[in-house]
Design a protein around this motif. Structure first.
Motif, mmCIF file in Angstrom:
data_model
loop_
_atom_site.group_PDB
_atom_site.id
_atom_site.type_symbol
_atom_site.label_atom_id
_atom_site.label_comp_id
_atom_site.label_asym_id
_atom_site.label_seq_id
_atom_site.Cartn_x
_atom_site.Cartn_y
_atom_site.Cartn_z
ATOM 1 N N UNK A 150 0.851 -1.198 0.000
ATOM 2 C CA UNK A 150 0.000 0.000 0.000
ATOM 3 C C UNK A 150 0.886 1.248 0.000
ATOM 4 N N UNK A 151 0.624 2.154 -0.924
ATOM 5 C CA UNK A 151 1.386 3.412 -0.977
ATOM 6 C C UNK A 151 0.445 4.564 -1.283
ATOM 7 N N UNK A 152 0.685 5.722 -0.652
ATOM 8 C CA UNK A 152 -0.068 6.929 -1.014
ATOM 9 C C UNK A 152 0.708 7.638 -2.118
ATOM 10 N N UNK A 153 0.040 7.945 -3.186
ATOM 11 C CA UNK A 153 0.734 8.565 -4.327
ATOM 12 C C UNK A 153 -0.082 9.734 -4.881
ATOM 13 N N UNK A 154 0.553 10.571 -5.687
ATOM 14 C CA UNK A 154 -0.163 11.590 -6.442
ATOM 15 C C UNK A 154 -0.503 11.010 -7.800
#
Ligand SMILES: Cc1cc2nc3c(=O)[nH]c(=O)nc-3n(C[C@H](O)[C@H](O)[C@H](O)COP(=O)(O)OP(=O)(O)OC[C@H]3O[C@@H](n4cnc5c(N)ncnc54)[C@H](O)[C@@H]3O)c2cc1C
Length: 208
Positions: A150-154
């Motif tokens: 899981x990664x938060x990205x733009x």
């Protein structure tokens, strides 16, 4: 085939009953190699009766099962999940992995079709789903958390013509005004200005 013929063909297919899952599905990249404990997980015997039967082990079935099993007043319920193939091998086991809210592109059409109040509820529900999945991943053991990646990205959405670009800005403007405390932030930029830091909720491109 004419456009009309094509649309009629699509409409007819959408209305077909889904039928049973294919007995010979393609193998998704996510399922190679198969997960050692989840892929073939099943009870040794099929229960003869149950209080709740969930059909399908995708994200829908798993969310229902998870919610029931964690509900304080459901402790004694006997829950059976039926799966025609291997666990989580349908759309959930073969998707692109994007955990996104489509609110920004859909907001205007949602307001037109269901009204402002319900459109705002839909956006909040969509964002709450993302928060919930993030929390669930946070509850996993470290090895499973690492496997989920899981990664938060733009994300960046590009527009090839000014009309669609203006429509998108109008929709985002409307969304930001209606849901000022939303989770997602937006920056609008032009190819002349380039993509800077995506730190502001919205910058309306004044020159457009
Ligand atoms: C290629 C692809 C890419 C996608 N990318 C994204 C993405 O990036 N982000 C996103 O949010 N969404 C994406 N999606 C959509 C998302 O994956 C689906 O909306 C979601 O997984 C649907 O979950 P589900 O549990 O409803 O269905 P499924 O995951 O398909 O689960 C249904 C399960 O029910 C079983 N089943 C069906 N009928 C029966 C029966 N009669 N008896 C027993 N078992 C049965 C099936 O075998 C299956 O395992 C993508 C979908 C695909 C196909």
């Amino acid at each position: 085939m004419t456009n009309l013929g094509f649309l009629q063909d699509v409409k007819a297919h959408i209305r077909l009953p889904p039928g049973l899952p294919s007995s010979n599905p393609t193998v998704a990249a996510w399922q190679e190699p198969a997960h050692p404990t989840i892929s073939n997980a099943q009870s040794s015997t099929l229960p003869e009766d149950a209080d709740i039967v969930i059909i399908g082990s995708g994200i829908t079935g798993c969310s229902v099962a998870h919610s029931i099993l964690h509900h304080p007043s459901a402790a004694k319920l006997r829950v059976t999940m039926l799966e025609a193939r291997t666990a989580v091998s349908g759309a959930t086991g073969r998707n692109g992995g994007h955990l996104v809210s489509d609110s920004d592109s859909l907001f205007s059409s949602l307001v037109s079709s269901i009204g402002l109040e319900r459109a705002v509820e839909t956006v909040r529900f969509s964002e709450a789903n993302i928060r919930r999945i993030k929390d669930l991943v946070g509850e996993l053991n470290p090895a499973d958390q690492a496997a989920v990646e899981f990664r938060s990205v733009n994300t960046v959405t590009g527009f090839g013509d000014r009309e669609s670009f203006r429509d998108a800005i109008r929709t985002i403007d409307q969304l930001v005004k209606a849901v000022p405390d939303g989770d997602l932030t937006y920056k609008v930029t032009t190819k002349e200005k380039g993509i800077g830091h995506l730190s502001e909720r919205i910058i309306t491109a004044g020159s457009l």
